[in-house]
Enzyme design. Sequence first.
Site, PDB file in Angstrom:
ATOM      1  N   GLY A  14       0.785  -1.237   0.000  1.00  0.00           N
ATOM      2  CA  GLY A  14       0.000   0.000   0.000  1.00  0.00           C
ATOM      3  C   GLY A  14       0.810   1.277   0.000  1.00  0.00           C
ATOM      4  O   GLY A  14       0.331   2.318   0.433  1.00  0.00           O
ATOM      5  N   VAL A  66      -4.407  -6.551  -5.237  1.00  0.00           N
ATOM      6  CA  VAL A  66      -5.076  -7.474  -4.300  1.00  0.00           C
ATOM      7  C   VAL A  66      -6.430  -7.978  -4.798  1.00  0.00           C
ATOM      8  O   VAL A  66      -7.034  -8.840  -4.167  1.00  0.00           O
ATOM      9  CB  VAL A  66      -5.239  -6.842  -2.901  1.00  0.00           C
ATOM     10  CG1 VAL A  66      -3.898  -6.652  -2.227  1.00  0.00           C
ATOM     11  CG2 VAL A  66      -6.034  -5.538  -2.962  1.00  0.00           C
ATOM     12  N   ILE A  92      -4.349  -0.650   2.400  1.00  0.00           N
ATOM     13  CA  ILE A  92      -4.968  -0.583   1.075  1.00  0.00           C
ATOM     14  C   ILE A  92      -6.454  -0.268   1.196  1.00  0.00           C
ATOM     15  O   ILE A  92      -7.155  -0.874   2.017  1.00  0.00           O
ATOM     16  CB  ILE A  92      -4.763  -1.947   0.364  1.00  0.00           C
ATOM     17  CG1 ILE A  92      -3.307  -2.070  -0.083  1.00  0.00           C
ATOM     18  CG2 ILE A  92      -5.722  -2.108  -0.803  1.00  0.00           C
ATOM     19  CD1 ILE A  92      -2.960  -3.431  -0.633  1.00  0.00           C
ATOM     20  N   TYR A 155     -17.744   9.940   4.294  1.00  0.00           N
ATOM     21  CA  TYR A 155     -16.919   8.719   4.332  1.00  0.00           C
ATOM     22  C   TYR A 155     -17.728   7.525   3.804  1.00  0.00           C
ATOM     23  O   TYR A 155     -17.189   6.580   3.226  1.00  0.00           O
ATOM     24  CB  TYR A 155     -16.394   8.461   5.750  1.00  0.00           C
ATOM     25  CG  TYR A 155     -15.166   7.585   5.782  1.00  0.00           C
ATOM     26  CD1 TYR A 155     -13.992   7.971   5.143  1.00  0.00           C
ATOM     27  CD2 TYR A 155     -15.176   6.361   6.442  1.00  0.00           C
ATOM     28  CE1 TYR A 155     -12.864   7.168   5.163  1.00  0.00           C
ATOM     29  CE2 TYR A 155     -14.046   5.545   6.472  1.00  0.00           C
ATOM     30  CZ  TYR A 155     -12.898   5.961   5.821  1.00  0.00           C
ATOM     31  OH  TYR A 155     -11.790   5.159   5.843  1.00  0.00           O
ATOM     32  N   LYS A 162     -14.870  -0.305   6.123  1.00  0.00           N
ATOM     33  CA  LYS A 162     -13.984  -0.371   7.305  1.00  0.00           C
ATOM     34  C   LYS A 162     -14.650  -1.156   8.434  1.00  0.00           C
ATOM     35  O   LYS A 162     -13.953  -1.828   9.212  1.00  0.00           O
ATOM     36  CB  LYS A 162     -13.608   1.040   7.778  1.00  0.00           C
ATOM     37  CG  LYS A 162     -12.704   1.809   6.828  1.00  0.00           C
ATOM     38  CD  LYS A 162     -11.364   1.139   6.604  1.00  0.00           C
ATOM     39  CE  LYS A 162     -10.380   2.045   5.879  1.00  0.00           C
ATOM     40  NZ  LYS A 162      -9.190   1.310   5.389  1.00  0.00           N
ATOM     41  N   THR A 193      -3.447  12.286   2.593  1.00  0.00           N
ATOM     42  CA  THR A 193      -2.773  11.388   1.650  1.00  0.00           C
ATOM     43  C   THR A 193      -3.575  11.400   0.343  1.00  0.00           C
ATOM     44  O   THR A 193      -4.654  11.992   0.286  1.00  0.00           O
ATOM     45  CB  THR A 193      -2.738   9.939   2.190  1.00  0.00           C
ATOM     46  OG1 THR A 193      -4.092   9.497   2.331  1.00  0.00           O
ATOM     47  CG2 THR A 193      -2.024   9.839   3.516  1.00  0.00           C
ATOM     48  N   SER A 195      -5.322   9.013  -1.052  1.00  0.00           N
ATOM     49  CA  SER A 195      -6.656   8.424  -0.860  1.00  0.00           C
ATOM     50  C   SER A 195      -7.580   9.393  -0.137  1.00  0.00           C
ATOM     51  O   SER A 195      -8.742   9.570  -0.512  1.00  0.00           O
ATOM     52  CB  SER A 195      -6.566   7.149  -0.031  1.00  0.00           C
ATOM     53  OG  SER A 195      -5.890   6.159  -0.738  1.00  0.00           O
TER      54      SER A 195
HETATM   55  P1  NAP Z   1      -2.595   6.020  -0.110  1.00  0.00           P
HETATM   56  O1  NAP Z   1      -1.227   6.552   0.035  1.00  0.00           O
HETATM   57  O2  NAP Z   1      -3.395   6.475  -1.274  1.00  0.00           O
HETATM   58  O3  NAP Z   1      -2.545   4.435  -0.023  1.00  0.00           O
HETATM   59  C1  NAP Z   1      -3.578   3.602  -0.490  1.00  0.00           C
HETATM   60  C2  NAP Z   1      -2.917   2.453  -1.184  1.00  0.00           C
HETATM   61  O4  NAP Z   1      -3.889   1.459  -1.575  1.00  0.00           O
HETATM   62  C3  NAP Z   1      -2.199   2.875  -2.464  1.00  0.00           C
HETATM   63  O5  NAP Z   1      -0.868   2.420  -2.446  1.00  0.00           O
HETATM   64  C4  NAP Z   1      -2.994   2.165  -3.554  1.00  0.00           C
HETATM   65  O6  NAP Z   1      -2.226   1.802  -4.674  1.00  0.00           O
HETATM   66  C5  NAP Z   1      -3.415   0.931  -2.797  1.00  0.00           C
HETATM   67  N1  NAP Z   1      -4.412   0.151  -3.537  1.00  0.00           N
HETATM   68  C6  NAP Z   1      -5.651   0.527  -3.954  1.00  0.00           C
HETATM   69  N2  NAP Z   1      -6.227  -0.457  -4.651  1.00  0.00           N
HETATM   70  C7  NAP Z   1      -5.345  -1.500  -4.677  1.00  0.00           C
HETATM   71  C8  NAP Z   1      -5.348  -2.801  -5.247  1.00  0.00           C
HETATM   72  N3  NAP Z   1      -6.393  -3.259  -5.938  1.00  0.00           N
HETATM   73  N4  NAP Z   1      -4.257  -3.595  -5.070  1.00  0.00           N
HETATM   74  C9  NAP Z   1      -3.185  -3.150  -4.379  1.00  0.00           C
HETATM   75  N5  NAP Z   1      -3.122  -1.927  -3.830  1.00  0.00           N
HETATM   76  C10 NAP Z   1      -4.180  -1.102  -3.980  1.00  0.00           C
HETATM   77  O7  NAP Z   1      -3.499   6.449   1.169  1.00  0.00           O
HETATM   78  P2  NAP Z   1      -3.354   6.157   2.733  1.00  0.00           P
HETATM   79  O8  NAP Z   1      -4.178   7.208   3.382  1.00  0.00           O
HETATM   80  O9  NAP Z   1      -1.958   5.971   3.120  1.00  0.00           O
HETATM   81  O10 NAP Z   1      -4.192   4.803   2.883  1.00  0.00           O
HETATM   82  C11 NAP Z   1      -3.653   3.622   3.445  1.00  0.00           C
HETATM   83  C12 NAP Z   1      -4.671   2.976   4.381  1.00  0.00           C
HETATM   84  O11 NAP Z   1      -4.857   3.805   5.515  1.00  0.00           O
HETATM   85  C13 NAP Z   1      -6.052   2.780   3.758  1.00  0.00           C
HETATM   86  O12 NAP Z   1      -6.607   1.558   4.195  1.00  0.00           O
HETATM   87  C14 NAP Z   1      -6.828   3.940   4.353  1.00  0.00           C
HETATM   88  O13 NAP Z   1      -8.216   3.723   4.370  1.00  0.00           O
HETATM   89  C15 NAP Z   1      -6.237   3.945   5.730  1.00  0.00           C
HETATM   90  N6  NAP Z   1      -6.473   5.155   6.519  1.00  0.00           N
HETATM   91  C16 NAP Z   1      -6.144   6.373   6.021  1.00  0.00           C
HETATM   92  C17 NAP Z   1      -6.404   7.513   6.786  1.00  0.00           C
HETATM   93  C18 NAP Z   1      -6.100   8.879   6.238  1.00  0.00           C
HETATM   94  O14 NAP Z   1      -6.683   9.848   6.734  1.00  0.00           O
HETATM   95  N7  NAP Z   1      -5.227   9.021   5.267  1.00  0.00           N
HETATM   96  C19 NAP Z   1      -6.967   7.404   8.065  1.00  0.00           C
HETATM   97  C20 NAP Z   1      -7.271   6.129   8.545  1.00  0.00           C
HETATM   98  C21 NAP Z   1      -7.017   5.011   7.769  1.00  0.00           C
HETATM   99  P3  NAP Z   1      -2.245   2.755  -6.003  1.00  0.00           P
HETATM  100  O15 NAP Z   1      -1.738   4.081  -5.580  1.00  0.00           O
HETATM  101  O16 NAP Z   1      -1.364   2.010  -6.930  1.00  0.00           O
HETATM  102  O17 NAP Z   1      -3.670   2.823  -6.451  1.00  0.00           O
END
Ligand code: NAP
Length: 255
Positions: A14, A66, A92, A155, A162, A193, A195
Site C-alpha cells: 500500500g 489485491v 490498502i 466517508y 472499514k 494522503t 486516498s
Molecule cells: P494512499 O497513500 O493512497 O494508499 C492507499 C494504497 O492502496 C495505495 O498504495 C494504492 O495503490 C493501494 N491500492 C488501492 N487499490 C489496490 C489494489 N487493488 N491492489 C493493491 N493496492 C491497492 O493512502 P493512505 O491514506 O496511506 O491509505 C492507506 C490505508 O490507511 C487505507 O486503508 C486507508 O483507508 C487507511 N487510513 C487512512 C487515513 C487517512 O486519513 N489518510 C486514516 C485512517 C485510515 P495505487 O496508488 O497504486 O492505487
Amino acid sequence: MSDLLQGKTALVLGIANKWSLAYAIAEAFRREGARLFLTYQGERQRLTVEDLAEAVGAEKTINCDVTLEDDLTRLTETLDGLGHLDAVVHSIAFANREDLSRPFIETSRAGYLLAQEVSSYSLTAVARAVRPSMAGGGSLITLSYLGAVRVVQNYNVMGVAKAALEASVRYLAADLGPANIRVNAISAGPVKTTSARGIKDFSQVLDGVAQESPLKRNTDPAEVADTAVFLASHLGRGVTGNVVYVDAGFQIVAL
Ligand code: NAP
C-alpha cells in the site's frame, strides 16, 4: 533506533508515494532493523515503488493487485523463497470518488462491492496468501478509520467497508491465533494522503480534529508507524483482534 525489529522480515502493501501511511510504516520498520519487502499495484506504479524501495532500504518489490487471484498466488510463491515473514502491513483501500461525496443512500451496487472488495475482502485474501510464510508466528496489521463505527460526513461506503474490515480482523485473529499469528487494526486519525484527498471536504475533517481532539492536533503518520512497530514487535505479543486508535484521542469526543 532501538532495534525492536532486528532479525525480523516485514512485507508492506500500500505504498503509493512518500505521503502514504504505509511509507511511514516502512521507514519505521527499517529504523528498527527489519528486512523489508514492498508491493506495488501493477506496472503503472512499479518505477515509483522501486524508487521508494531504494529510498527506504527495502530489499525487494513484488507486483500485487489485491483484487487479482493470480497476483496473490504469485505473491505466495515469491515469498516462499524468501524465508520466514514476521510482519505484514495491509494499508490498502479504494472507493469511487462519487461515493465519497454524495449521500450514502445513493451508493450503487457496483460502487459498494468495489469498496468492499479492495478495502475489506483483500485483508482476508492477503492473510491467506501470506499464511504459509508466517507459519510459526507473526503479526498482520491493517489500517482502519473512525468511520467504521461512527458516521463521518462523506466517508459513506468506505465506513461500511472499514466496519467489515474491523470485523474481519476479529475473525482472522480467531482463525490464526492457534498458529501464533496476531491480527490487529490501527484506526488512524485523518492524514492528508492521496486516498484521503478523494473524500469531499476532507480538510474540514482535519480542522475539526485539530480543534476538538484531546491532544488539540492532528495525527502524525510517524505516530501510526510507531504503533505498527509495537504491534509487529515482541512488545505486542499479547495483542490480537484489536483496533488500536492512533488519533490524538478524537474517538472519545462527543459534541
Ligand atoms: P494512499 O497513500 O493512497 O494508499 C492507499 C494504497 O492502496 C495505495 O498504495 C494504492 O495503490 C493501494 N491500492 C488501492 N487499490 C489496490 C489494489 N487493488 N491492489 C493493491 N493496492 C491497492 O493512502 P493512505 O491514506 O496511506 O491509505 C492507506 C490505508 O490507511 C487505507 O486503508 C486507508 O483507508 C487507511 N487510513 C487512512 C487515513 C487517512 O486519513 N489518510 C486514516 C485512517 C485510515 P495505487 O496508488 O497504486 O492505487
